[in-house]
Design an enzyme around this catalytic site. Structure first.
Site, short mmCIF file in Angstrom:
data_model
loop_
_atom_site.label_atom_id
_atom_site.label_comp_id
_atom_site.label_asym_id
_atom_site.label_seq_id
_atom_site.Cartn_x
_atom_site.Cartn_y
_atom_site.Cartn_z
N ASP A 270 0.87 -1.19 0.00
CA ASP A 270 0.00 0.00 0.00
C ASP A 270 0.90 1.23 0.00
OD1 ASP A 270 -3.21 0.34 0.66
OD2 ASP A 270 -2.07 2.14 1.14
N ASP A 294 4.09 2.56 -4.39
CA ASP A 294 3.01 3.03 -5.26
C ASP A 294 2.60 1.90 -6.21
OD1 ASP A 294 1.46 4.19 -7.24
OD2 ASP A 294 2.56 6.08 -7.20
N ASP A 310 -7.88 -4.08 -5.14
CA ASP A 310 -9.09 -3.47 -4.54
C ASP A 310 -8.77 -1.97 -4.45
OD1 ASP A 310 -11.24 -2.75 -2.97
OD2 ASP A 310 -10.72 -4.01 -1.26
N CYS A 363 -15.91 -1.35 -4.00
CA CYS A 363 -17.16 -1.20 -3.24
C CYS A 363 -18.02 -0.12 -3.89
CB CYS A 363 -16.88 -0.90 -1.78
SG CYS A 363 -15.92 0.58 -1.51
#
Ligand code: SAM
Length: 425
Positions: A270, A294, A310, A363
């Site tokens: 991350d 990155d 995600d 999401c």
């Protein structure tokens, strides 16, 4: 301060003034209450006000005779909106009691002049002295630009379902890692404690604030919506496989995988070092490593059996749990997210080994960030095919490029998921 109405006003003030997210603020105040009914009233007032923010503002502006909400400071605005919400929506509380409470609070936290304004405003609303008509975007309390954008992108029936869902009270789910392999049968998880086991051995619905606090004290639960708990069960298992979660923090899914499959090696990558550090402290497993880089310009040289992507998204599947998004998301932000997702997908695809899997998920319910992105990717990448495996007993909303978890059916967020497999050309 331990008056639930005053705390609700303070939280809504910070939502207006500082663009704060309300859930962490709500949870930070739970310990100040002795009686859980106070926690529940404060929670309902904050979420109810933010979920109906645009609609309540319209009511306020219609009734405010000589001023406008925007001409007031954030505290005054919050006081007005929370009190109108209670008056119109919490119908079990007698109206006279609501009006009395907010007049007294306004005397305490503002001044006599403003308390008179509150008194007159609430009494006029109680008597319905004016007629207020709402446009659909106001009825759903979503910003107009986003409503127009979504009306063009989604079938009306689905959009209405999504936006009606966004107005309902949301559910809180936890994952209890010590139950992942069904090893422990701890009495804390008994239904009498306010926890209801759903779908998977480790997944619980918290029925009350009391259950949330008790669960936190005894079981070190991971707060994770049911939708993403379903999604992590859809990620393929490759025995002794290597996994890379490219945008992993707060590492809810990667920590689940490391626990569920001790024979795999999983790297959580991350860009946000702070979130990664927190995850590293929370989830200690020997097969779980953490890297900060990155995702677009990552330096990983090797390829992996499974790459999970995600990426940041518009979050439009989470409106019920994060109502702030209905106010703050806009087309400009969506455009820049789309570009980021496209770039990340290209990088992710390079890191998948021959016959390996690439799991893409978001999401959001925006087709441009989901099926349309995958469709465009596949036009240029003939070395990938769709290979999404569904799960017995769960009904998904399907299209040619992936599946959606239907939030209104499973009482959770809406969530998009697809698995691509790298094949020989
Ligand atoms: C939707 S969240 C991932 C949630 C995660 N899969 C989980 O289950 O906990 C997206 C993550 O992408 C990260 N991110 C944003 N831009 C990034 C970048 N350029 N490179 C790597 N990570 C990035 C954010 O810090 C955020 O933690």
């Amino acid at each position: 301060m331990n008056n639930p109405r005053e705390i609700a006003i303070e939280i809504v003030k910070r939502f207006i003034e500082d663009d704060a997210w309300v859930t962490p603020l709500i949870r930070s105040y739970y310990k100040t209450f002795r009686d859980h009914r106070d926690s529940e009233l404060m929670t309902e007032l904050v979420y109810g006000t933010v979920k109906n923010y645009i609609k309540l503002s319209k009511v306020a502006n219609t009734y405010l005779a000589r001023s406008n909400l925007n001409s007031l400071n954030a505290l005054q605005q919050a006081l007005i909106l929370v009190s109108i919400y209670e008056l119109l929506y919490l119908t079990k509380i007698p109206e006279y009691a609501t009006i009395h409470s907010y007049v007294e609070i306004s005397k305490k936290i503002t001044n006599t002049r403003f308390s008179k304004l509150i008194n007159a405003l609430l009494r006029n609303i109680q008597r319905r002295t004016k007629k207020v008509e709402f446009e659909p975007y106001e009825e759903f309390s979503i910003n107009k630009e986003l409503y127009i954008y979504l009306s063009r992108k989604l079938p009306t029936e689905f959009l209405n379902k999504l936006l009606n869902h966004s107005l309902e009270p949301h559910k809180v789910y936890v994952r209890c890692d010590n139950l992942i392999n069904g090893e422990v049968n701890d009495s804390i998880f008994a239904p009498s404690c306010g926890l209801e086991n759903v779908l998977f051995p480790e997944t619980f619905l918290l029925k009350t604030v009391a259950a949330l606090l008790r669960c936190k004290e005894c079981a070190n639960p991971v707060f994770q919506d049911l939708s993403t708990q379903i999604a992590q069960h859809l990620i393929p298992y490759v025995p002794r496989g290597t996994y890379l979660d490219l945008t992993s923090a707060p590492c809810l899914k990667s920590s689940y995988l490391s626990k569920r499959y001790p024979d795999i090696l999983i790297i959580s990558n991350d860009l946000n070092l702070k979130k990664l550090r927190r995850a590293k402290e929370n989830f200690v497993m020997q097969n779980h490593l953490f890297v900060c880089s990155d995702a677009v310009r990552t330096a990983f040289k090797k390829t992996f059996d499974v790459v999970i992507l995600d990426p940041p998204c518009s979050g439009l599947g989470t409106l019920r749990r994060k109502p702030e998004i209905k106010i703050r998301m806009n087309v400009e932000k969506i455009e820049s997210l789309k570009e980021l997702q496209r770039n990340m997908l290209n990088t992710a695809s390079r890191l998948v080994r021959q016959n390996g899997y690439l799991c893409y998920m978001t999401c959001t319910v925006n087709p441009e960030e989901n099926e349309e992105l995958i469709q465009n990717f596949l036009k240029h990448r003939k070395d990938f095919i769709i290979e999404t495996t569904k799960m017995n007993g769960i009904e998904f909303l399907e299209n040619a490029y992936g599946i959606y978890i239907d939030g209104s059916k499973y009482d959770c967020d809406f969530f998009f998921f697809t698995t691509l497999r790298r094949v020989e050309q």
